[in-house]
Design an enzyme around this catalytic site. Structure first.
Site, PDB file in Angstrom:
ATOM      1  CG  ASP A   9      86.989  28.426  70.976  1.00  0.00           C
ATOM      2  OD1 ASP A   9      88.326  28.585  71.289  1.00  0.00           O
ATOM      3  OD2 ASP A   9      86.802  28.133  71.796  1.00  0.00           O
ATOM      4  CG  ASP A  11      88.724  22.577  72.393  1.00  0.00           C
ATOM      5  OD1 ASP A  11      87.783  21.627  71.937  1.00  0.00           O
ATOM      6  OD2 ASP A  11      90.242  21.741  72.674  1.00  0.00           O
TER       7      ASP A  11
END
Length: 357
Positions: A9, A11
């Site tokens: 991932d 952010d």
């Protein structure tokens, strides 16, 4: 050939996620997570590949213009690249939750192609992210999920420890030609449970000597034109086995690198091995008969030559004795014993003054 891949991932995991609008839409909002760069550098040494998978709600809309997103994003990518960290893909879903799209995590739309044709080594791949949706994505993909987060999850240092503390040196290599189909898996840190079927009984027995005496596990399945002779089967198994061992060794950090052995029966053999990155074979053994069981005696040297060049190692082999079967078996035994010494991890550094093997 399946790959070990970390689906990461963006952010909240690679970089901080702003609390005001949850958008990294300016340079002043770009902040790398603690230890992320050094951790990815370490994981790269363990032959992991990286794929970035991120939901960017409303990207391209008036509330989140693409221009605001792309400049800090590209700068982030450039920083990673400057440290030798390359993402195989950057997968972005620009849709909001209400759109009901199939690409938004935890749906499989963005990663579906990684699940086809054995591209993914599911046993050693994982999803890393800070949200529950990342863990659901991992479950949907059938791979491990590791939750990142300094409070309720793992730090990057924790993640590195989890992914490397029991690193299973495993590799699978497949080679299909018009003459043979060869599939070989090796586990350098597991013993017993080997499965070997080449269609040649004597060759199966010899390959089992390597597995037993090197204390590794091998799964070797080969089919081919043995109705003609054993040349292509023995040659291609040597090539694929060498490639599989080399791949399983990974970055070679801490291995002994060298091995030697001199076992004695009514036949004596010696083997010198250097996992040097420089392929070379010196072979000295003579057989009285053209065949030993259903294996051509002239293919013994060719097998070790194919293996040594595919494994990129320097290999010296010699056998002496009266009985052809015993001389043949002693060569495979001594290679197995020598391989066992050379692949043992006894340190942390690369055993080379050049810094390269």
């Amino acid at each position: 050939m399946s790959e070990k891949v970390l689906f990461i991932d963006r952010d909240g995991t690679l970089i901080s996620e702003p609390l005001d609008n949850f958008q990294v839409d300016s340079f002043d909002k770009l902040e790398f997570k603690q230890d992320v760069i050094s951790s990815l550098i370490t994981l790269k040494k363990f032959n992991y590949k990286f794929v970035m998978v991120t939901n960017q709600d409303g990207l391209g809309s008036k509330n989140f213009p693409y221009k605001s997103f792309i400049r800090p994003h590209e700068f982030m990518i450039d920083v990673f690249l400057s440290q030798g960290i390359k993402f195989e893909e950057v997968l972005i879903c620009p849709h909001e939750l209400k759109s009901g799209c199939q690409c938004r995590k935890p749906n499989l739309g963005m990663v579906q192609h990684w699940l086809l044709n054995d591209m993914l080594d599911k046993q050693h791949s994982c999803v890393i992210g800070d949200r529950k949706t990342d863990m659901i994505l991992a479950n949907n993909m059938g791979i491990l999920g590791i939750r990142y987060g300094t409070k309720q999850g793992n730090s990057w240092s924790d993640i590195v420890f989890k992914l490397t503390k029991k690193h299973d040196r495993h590799a699978k290599v497949v080679r299909n030609t018009k003459e043979t189909n060869v599939s070989i898996e090796v586990w350098l840190d597991k013993q017993g449970g080997s499965l070997i079927n080449t269609g040649l009984n004597m060759f199966n027995h010899m390959l089992d000597q390597i597995a037993v005496h090197s204390c590794i596990r091998m799964k070797i399945i080969s089919s081919g034109d043995i109705c003609v002779d054993d040349h292509h089967t023995v040659e291609d198994v040597g090539i694929v086995l060498g490639k599989a061992i080399l791949k399983a060794l990974g970055n070679k950090l801490g291995i002994n690198r060298f091995g030697f052995a001199l076992p004695m029966d009514d036949s004596s053999s010696y083997c010198l091995l250097d996992i040097s990155g420089r392929p070379f074979l010196k072979f000295r053994s003579y057989f009285k008969h053209q065949y030993i069981g259903d294996m051509s005696s002239e293919m013994v040297r060719h097998f070790f030559q194919s293996l040594a060049f595919a494994m990129k190692c320097t290999l010296h082999l010699r056998s002496m004795g009266i009985n052809d079967h015993h001389r043949l078996e002693s060569l495979f035994k001594v290679f197995g014993k020598t391989l066992k010494q050379a692949i043992v991890v006894s340190g942390k550094n690369l055993p080379s003054s050049k810094g390269l093997l």
